[in-house]
Design an enzyme around this catalytic site. Structure first.
Site, PDB file in Angstrom:
ATOM      1  N   HIS A 138       1.893   8.977   0.039  1.00  0.00           N
ATOM      2  CA  HIS A 138       3.357   9.068   0.179  1.00  0.00           C
ATOM      3  C   HIS A 138       3.763  10.451   0.695  1.00  0.00           C
ATOM      4  O   HIS A 138       4.647  10.581   1.536  1.00  0.00           O
ATOM      5  CB  HIS A 138       4.054   8.865  -1.170  1.00  0.00           C
ATOM      6  CG  HIS A 138       3.828   7.540  -1.796  1.00  0.00           C
ATOM      7  ND1 HIS A 138       3.053   7.372  -2.919  1.00  0.00           N
ATOM      8  CD2 HIS A 138       4.285   6.312  -1.474  1.00  0.00           C
ATOM      9  CE1 HIS A 138       3.046   6.103  -3.266  1.00  0.00           C
ATOM     10  NE2 HIS A 138       3.786   5.429  -2.408  1.00  0.00           N
ATOM     11  N   GLN A 158      10.154  -8.142  -5.251  1.00  0.00           N
ATOM     12  CA  GLN A 158       8.996  -8.306  -4.371  1.00  0.00           C
ATOM     13  C   GLN A 158       7.708  -8.539  -5.179  1.00  0.00           C
ATOM     14  O   GLN A 158       6.636  -8.654  -4.607  1.00  0.00           O
ATOM     15  CB  GLN A 158       8.831  -7.114  -3.427  1.00  0.00           C
ATOM     16  CG  GLN A 158       8.322  -5.834  -4.063  1.00  0.00           C
ATOM     17  CD  GLN A 158       8.281  -4.694  -3.060  1.00  0.00           C
ATOM     18  OE1 GLN A 158       9.318  -4.166  -2.649  1.00  0.00           O
ATOM     19  NE2 GLN A 158       7.088  -4.304  -2.650  1.00  0.00           N
ATOM     20  N   SER A 198      -3.686   4.626  -3.644  1.00  0.00           N
ATOM     21  CA  SER A 198      -2.742   3.584  -4.018  1.00  0.00           C
ATOM     22  C   SER A 198      -2.258   3.881  -5.429  1.00  0.00           C
ATOM     23  O   SER A 198      -3.033   4.387  -6.258  1.00  0.00           O
ATOM     24  CB  SER A 198      -3.436   2.222  -4.005  1.00  0.00           C
ATOM     25  OG  SER A 198      -2.687   1.278  -4.746  1.00  0.00           O
ATOM     26  N   SER A 199      -1.007   3.549  -5.704  1.00  0.00           N
ATOM     27  CA  SER A 199      -0.485   3.767  -7.055  1.00  0.00           C
ATOM     28  C   SER A 199      -1.252   2.908  -8.058  1.00  0.00           C
ATOM     29  O   SER A 199      -1.299   3.221  -9.245  1.00  0.00           O
ATOM     30  CB  SER A 199       0.995   3.403  -7.105  1.00  0.00           C
ATOM     31  OG  SER A 199       1.646   4.067  -6.055  1.00  0.00           O
TER      32      SER A 199
HETATM   33  O1  PAF Z   1       5.385  -0.309   0.353  1.00  0.00           O
HETATM   34  C1  PAF Z   1       6.106  -0.189  -0.656  1.00  0.00           C
HETATM   35  O2  PAF Z   1       5.917   0.699  -1.512  1.00  0.00           O
HETATM   36  C2  PAF Z   1       7.248  -1.166  -0.874  1.00  0.00           C
HETATM   37  O3  PAF Z   1       6.891  -2.433  -0.441  1.00  0.00           O
HETATM   38  C3  PAF Z   1       8.547  -0.696  -0.212  1.00  0.00           C
HETATM   39  C4  PAF Z   1       8.423  -0.617   1.296  1.00  0.00           C
HETATM   40  C5  PAF Z   1       8.944   0.654  -0.781  1.00  0.00           C
HETATM   41  C6  PAF Z   1       9.674  -1.683  -0.529  1.00  0.00           C
HETATM   42  O4  PAF Z   1       9.918  -1.779  -1.901  1.00  0.00           O
END
Ligand code: PAF
Length: 295
Positions: free
Chosen positions: A37, A61, A190-191
């Site tokens: 990030h 999601q 990755s988290s």
């Molecule tokens: O990739 C992610 O971390 C998520 O899918 C995003 C793009 C922040 C949308 O919630």
């Protein structure tokens, strides 16, 4: 660095920036920030006058309730990390809304259809996932009106979906895909990695090592043979290298696809202008890991 939790506050900051003719970069995240990030945020700081970093665990999601509950929430640490980046103090607006602030009318009803790019790999395996991503990303686009939006290539299919979203809604936003950042041993950051036990974390780099070998094999092997070899190598790893506590790789899929259309290819010659990419999802220690390799 500005910290904002209300949509109206973000809109106000964006309005002021737009009035001054400033460019705006958007880095959407679900928090639990890592070097991957930070590389996106650093790039956005370098390329824009103002950078909106959203930190929002988007419930719509997640198709798996347990995954949503277990998703790490580390806002204080995230803000500290952003603060260590050069230029962050002057340019970054950290937007960390509540679910109610993002979705004041309750669960959104919008339904998108992205065609073939969402019908493969993650799409059918995570029903509703890409729709949930599209809904939140569009909301973030509306609130922050970015000049550019930054997404990591680890979620390779997500980038194709966002590209399709931008074509549909016709927003003049430049989509900036950014390369995967890896740990020294090759594991894609990755988290979800923080949920791996030390034993699982120790063998997780085998995924990337296998993909790198696959890229070498692609020079002289057929697509199907490379696919079979990758899946077999991971599925039988524990037989050759006995692991404690029944630890093993359980590959969910490995697909070799055209890098633009994401449609599976049967022969290397079928790949178009962006080449071919291999996309994998593997379960390890109850954690679902994804990674990619470019051929
Ligand atoms: O990739 C992610 O971390 C998520 O899918 C995003 C793009 C922040 C949308 O919630």
């Amino acid at each position: 660095m500005k910290q904002i939790t209300q949509a109206a506050g973000l809109q106000q900051a964006v309005r002021e920036a737009r009035e001054k003719g400033l460019t705006i970069g958007l880095v959407p995240t679900m928090g639990a920030l890592h070097e991957g990030h930070l590389s996106l945020i650093e790039r956005a700081i370098g390329e824009n006058d103002m950078v909106v970093v959203s930190l929002f665990v988007n419930p719509i999601q997640f198709n798996n309730k347990e995954d949503l509950e277990k998703y790490p929430r580390t806002l204080e640490a995230d803000l500290r990390l952003i603060g260590t980046l050069e230029g962050a103090e002057a340019k970054v607006v950290a937007f960390a809304p509540t679910v109610e602030e993002m979705y004041p009318d309750g669960e959104p009803k919008e339904q998108y259809s992205f065609g073939p790019v969402e019908e493969v790999m993650e799409g059918p395996r995570r029903p509703g996932h890409f729709n949930g991503v599209a809904v939140v990303v569009r909301r973030l686009f509306d609130l922050s009106q970015p000049t550019r939006a930054y997404f990591g290539e680890k979620d390779y299919q997500q980038i194709a979906v966002i590209r399709a979203l931008l074509e549909q809604i016709k927003y003049p936003i430049e989509l900036v895909p950014c390369p995967i950042v890896r740990a020294d041993d090759g594991l894609a950051l990755s988290s979800r990695n923080m949920r791996l036990s030390p034993e699982a974390r120790a063998i997780a780099p085998v995924i990337n090592a296998t993909l790198e070998q696959a890229a070498e094999m692609a020079e002289y092997e057929e697509v199907d043979d490379v696919k079979e070899w990758v899946l077999d190598t991971l599925a039988t790893f524990h037989e050759i290298n006995p692991q404690p506590n029944g630890l093993r790789f359980e590959p969910e899929y490995f697909e070799v696809v055209d890098a633009r259309t994401l449609q599976p290819i049967a022969d290397w010659s079928e790949a178009g202008d962006l080449g071919a990419v291999g996309c994998i999802a593997v379960w390890l220690d109850g954690v679902r890991l994804i990674d990619i390799v470019k051929f």
